[in-house]
Design a protein around this motif. Structure first.
Motif, PDB file in Angstrom:
ATOM      1  N   GLN A 151     -13.353   1.980   1.324  1.00  0.00           N
ATOM      2  CA  GLN A 151     -12.668   1.413   0.163  1.00  0.00           C
ATOM      3  C   GLN A 151     -13.496   1.576  -1.098  1.00  0.00           C
ATOM      4  O   GLN A 151     -14.723   1.451  -1.086  1.00  0.00           O
ATOM      5  CB  GLN A 151     -12.380  -0.072   0.401  1.00  0.00           C
ATOM      6  CG  GLN A 151     -11.638  -0.762  -0.727  1.00  0.00           C
ATOM      7  CD  GLN A 151     -11.403  -2.238  -0.460  1.00  0.00           C
ATOM      8  OE1 GLN A 151     -11.739  -2.754   0.598  1.00  0.00           O
ATOM      9  NE2 GLN A 151     -10.820  -2.935  -1.430  1.00  0.00           N
ATOM     10  N   ALA A 153       0.851  -1.191   0.000  1.00  0.00           N
ATOM     11  CA  ALA A 153       0.000   0.000   0.000  1.00  0.00           C
ATOM     12  C   ALA A 153       0.885   1.238   0.000  1.00  0.00           C
ATOM     13  O   ALA A 153       1.877   1.314   0.732  1.00  0.00           O
ATOM     14  CB  ALA A 153      -0.924   0.008   1.203  1.00  0.00           C
ATOM     15  N   LYS A 212      -3.708   0.381  -2.887  1.00  0.00           N
ATOM     16  CA  LYS A 212      -3.173  -0.953  -2.614  1.00  0.00           C
ATOM     17  C   LYS A 212      -3.032  -1.733  -3.911  1.00  0.00           C
ATOM     18  O   LYS A 212      -3.962  -1.799  -4.722  1.00  0.00           O
ATOM     19  CB  LYS A 212      -4.097  -1.706  -1.649  1.00  0.00           C
ATOM     20  CG  LYS A 212      -3.649  -3.135  -1.347  1.00  0.00           C
ATOM     21  CD  LYS A 212      -4.635  -3.846  -0.407  1.00  0.00           C
ATOM     22  CE  LYS A 212      -4.246  -5.303  -0.201  1.00  0.00           C
ATOM     23  NZ  LYS A 212      -5.194  -6.021   0.679  1.00  0.00           N
ATOM     24  N   ASN A 235      -4.685  -5.360   5.098  1.00  0.00           N
ATOM     25  CA  ASN A 235      -6.027  -5.833   4.735  1.00  0.00           C
ATOM     26  C   ASN A 235      -7.133  -5.113   5.494  1.00  0.00           C
ATOM     27  O   ASN A 235      -8.269  -5.596   5.551  1.00  0.00           O
ATOM     28  CB  ASN A 235      -6.130  -7.341   4.974  1.00  0.00           C
ATOM     29  CG  ASN A 235      -5.263  -8.139   4.024  1.00  0.00           C
ATOM     30  OD1 ASN A 235      -5.158  -7.815   2.835  1.00  0.00           O
ATOM     31  ND2 ASN A 235      -4.619  -9.180   4.536  1.00  0.00           N
ATOM     32  N   GLU A 236      -6.817  -3.957   6.080  1.00  0.00           N
ATOM     33  CA  GLU A 236      -7.805  -3.170   6.812  1.00  0.00           C
ATOM     34  C   GLU A 236      -7.957  -1.818   6.120  1.00  0.00           C
ATOM     35  O   GLU A 236      -7.197  -0.888   6.367  1.00  0.00           O
ATOM     36  CB  GLU A 236      -7.378  -2.988   8.276  1.00  0.00           C
ATOM     37  CG  GLU A 236      -7.234  -4.278   9.058  1.00  0.00           C
ATOM     38  CD  GLU A 236      -8.556  -4.992   9.285  1.00  0.00           C
ATOM     39  OE1 GLU A 236      -9.607  -4.300   9.321  1.00  0.00           O
ATOM     40  OE2 GLU A 236      -8.555  -6.235   9.413  1.00  0.00           O
ATOM     41  N   LEU A 237      -8.960  -1.724   5.237  1.00  0.00           N
ATOM     42  CA  LEU A 237      -9.188  -0.521   4.444  1.00  0.00           C
ATOM     43  C   LEU A 237     -10.486   0.149   4.871  1.00  0.00           C
ATOM     44  O   LEU A 237     -11.520  -0.518   5.036  1.00  0.00           O
ATOM     45  CB  LEU A 237      -9.252  -0.855   2.952  1.00  0.00           C
ATOM     46  CG  LEU A 237      -7.943  -1.287   2.272  1.00  0.00           C
ATOM     47  CD1 LEU A 237      -7.597  -2.741   2.591  1.00  0.00           C
ATOM     48  CD2 LEU A 237      -8.039  -1.098   0.761  1.00  0.00           C
ATOM     49  N   SER A 248      -8.484   5.606   4.143  1.00  0.00           N
ATOM     50  CA  SER A 248      -7.438   5.329   5.125  1.00  0.00           C
ATOM     51  C   SER A 248      -7.262   3.826   5.284  1.00  0.00           C
ATOM     52  O   SER A 248      -8.112   3.037   4.862  1.00  0.00           O
ATOM     53  CB  SER A 248      -7.756   5.976   6.480  1.00  0.00           C
ATOM     54  OG  SER A 248      -8.927   5.410   7.040  1.00  0.00           O
ATOM     55  N   MET A 249      -6.133   3.419   5.886  1.00  0.00           N
ATOM     56  CA  MET A 249      -5.828   2.026   6.172  1.00  0.00           C
ATOM     57  C   MET A 249      -5.151   1.927   7.533  1.00  0.00           C
ATOM     58  O   MET A 249      -4.431   2.844   7.945  1.00  0.00           O
ATOM     59  CB  MET A 249      -4.892   1.439   5.100  1.00  0.00           C
ATOM     60  CG  MET A 249      -5.484   1.328   3.714  1.00  0.00           C
ATOM     61  SD  MET A 249      -4.301   0.666   2.477  1.00  0.00           S
ATOM     62  CE  MET A 249      -4.055  -1.018   3.079  1.00  0.00           C
ATOM     63  N   ALA A 270      -8.449   3.491  -0.828  1.00  0.00           N
ATOM     64  CA  ALA A 270      -9.222   3.723   0.383  1.00  0.00           C
ATOM     65  C   ALA A 270      -8.868   5.095   0.948  1.00  0.00           C
ATOM     66  O   ALA A 270      -7.769   5.614   0.732  1.00  0.00           O
ATOM     67  CB  ALA A 270      -8.940   2.640   1.418  1.00  0.00           C
ATOM     68  N   TYR A 296      -4.900   6.160   0.333  1.00  0.00           N
ATOM     69  CA  TYR A 296      -4.078   4.967   0.148  1.00  0.00           C
ATOM     70  C   TYR A 296      -4.461   4.244  -1.138  1.00  0.00           C
ATOM     71  O   TYR A 296      -5.639   4.186  -1.516  1.00  0.00           O
ATOM     72  CB  TYR A 296      -4.273   4.006   1.318  1.00  0.00           C
ATOM     73  CG  TYR A 296      -3.763   4.508   2.643  1.00  0.00           C
ATOM     74  CD1 TYR A 296      -2.592   3.998   3.203  1.00  0.00           C
ATOM     75  CD2 TYR A 296      -4.453   5.491   3.355  1.00  0.00           C
ATOM     76  CE1 TYR A 296      -2.122   4.450   4.433  1.00  0.00           C
ATOM     77  CE2 TYR A 296      -3.986   5.949   4.582  1.00  0.00           C
ATOM     78  CZ  TYR A 296      -2.822   5.420   5.114  1.00  0.00           C
ATOM     79  OH  TYR A 296      -2.361   5.874   6.327  1.00  0.00           O
TER      80      TYR A 296
END
Length: 332
Positions: free
Chosen positions: A105, A59, A74, A100-102, A95-96, A93, A72
């Motif tokens: 998105q 990312a 990815k 794998n935490e978006l 933010s992250m 997205a 972000y």
């Protein structure tokens, strides 16, 4: 004051190469252009907050101090492998917090490192980027010769406070996408005027609220995939250019539709009908260059532009400005 543009290419001294067509090579190319630099070229000033070598996922975040949204983007191998010719995916997205935490998105699209692809180029600023994976074939390419062009980073927003302006897009003809094809590339803009009104972008409200809307790319002048030889060379006329707009899908915006606060979409400061424009990308009303090699750089009104291909064997009529990108919503 415009944003200075830097061009990175596979044939630069010290440039990373796309020799094995693996996801790790794509990640290395992007990292060197955005974050680390190579040879005598400085990087664009992005950061790489998340990277997972075991799944070939990375990312990047654009530069807030230069006016970026801090959004972000990815990139990842679709099946987690690092095999040659693997399908790659791209998403974005607001933010992250982990790879794998978006949060908020957008759509996820795809590109493939097909056999024969050994060239790449990246044109961008500290906030926005165009990226090409390509091969040595002409500007006008039959549909079997797939080369892909994509955009990621901030668009120029109609609402200056828009916190959701970081996007990614490969295909103007699809939204979530798990494949590749000749029409699944920004180059398709030159070959088919019917993409106007296609949902290819999911963008959240400008104030960061969870409400989202469907948007597509919109141009002024109809495009064409004709293969006539009369378009083989440079058009004789002096060009007229237009930006590529990001326009809401399914609403007229003037007499119908309101945002979550009840304001007409056309006048909304949360989810306006016309959300913004893609930086540096212009449509030219006069088409040509079918017989030229890739890449082709052209002069438009005294400024050098990088010409986009036509993937359907027709003339080219879109190009990226190479000196600086100017936000049309900011008074000069």
């Amino acid at each position: 004051m415009g944003q200075p543009v830097t061009v990175y290419r596979w044939d630069d001294p010290g440039a990373p190469q796309l020799s094995s067509r693996t996801p790790s090579e794509i990640i290395d190319i992007l990292t060197k252009c955005l974050v680390d630099g190579y040879g005598t070229k400085a990087p664009l000033g992005w950061t790489r907050p998340f990277y997972n070598a075991s799944t070939q996922a990375v990312a990047f975040r654009n530069n807030v101090s230069d006016g970026g949204s801090g959004g972000y983007v990815k990139f990842f191998s679709d099946n987690g492998s690092n095999s040659a010719g693997a399908l790659m995916r791209i998403t974005h997205a607001v933010s992250m917090t982990a790879i794998n935490e978006l949060f908020h998105q957008g759509y996820t699209q795809a590109f493939e490192l097909r056999a024969g692809i050994d060239r790449w180029a990246l044109i961008g600023t500290s906030t926005s980027v165009y990226f090409f994976v390509s091969r040595d074939v002409p500007m006008s390419t039959p549909t079997s010769g797939i080369n892909q062009t994509m955009f990621f980073g901030d668009y120029y927003p109609a609402i200056s406070s828009d916190v959701s302006r970081c996007i990614s897009i490969v295909s103007p003809s699809l939204n979530n996408d798990t494949g590749y094809g000749w029409s699944r590339t920004l180059d398709w803009l030159s070959s088919n005027g019917n993409f106007n009104g296609i949902n290819c972008l999911l963008i959240f409200d400008a104030d960061g609220y969870a409400q989202n809307r469907s948007y597509g790319l919109s141009v002024i002048y109809p495009t064409d995939s004709t293969s006539s030889a009369i378009f083989n060379d440079v058009p004789a006329q002096s060009q007229i250019t237009y930006p590529v707009f990001i326009k809401m899908i399914g609403e007229s915006g003037v007499t119908t539709g309101t945002d979550r606060m009840g304001t007409a979409l056309f006048n909304s400061s949360l989810s306006p009908t016309y959300r913004g424009v893609l930086p540096g990308l212009v449509q030219m009303i006069y088409a040509g260059w079918r017989s030229y090699s890739w890449p082709t750089l052209i002069d438009v009104h005294g400024c050098q532009h990088w010409l986009l291909r036509n993937p359907s064997n027709g003339p080219c009529m879109f190009a990226i400005k190479l000196d600086e990108w100017i936000n049309p919503y900011v008074p000069v």
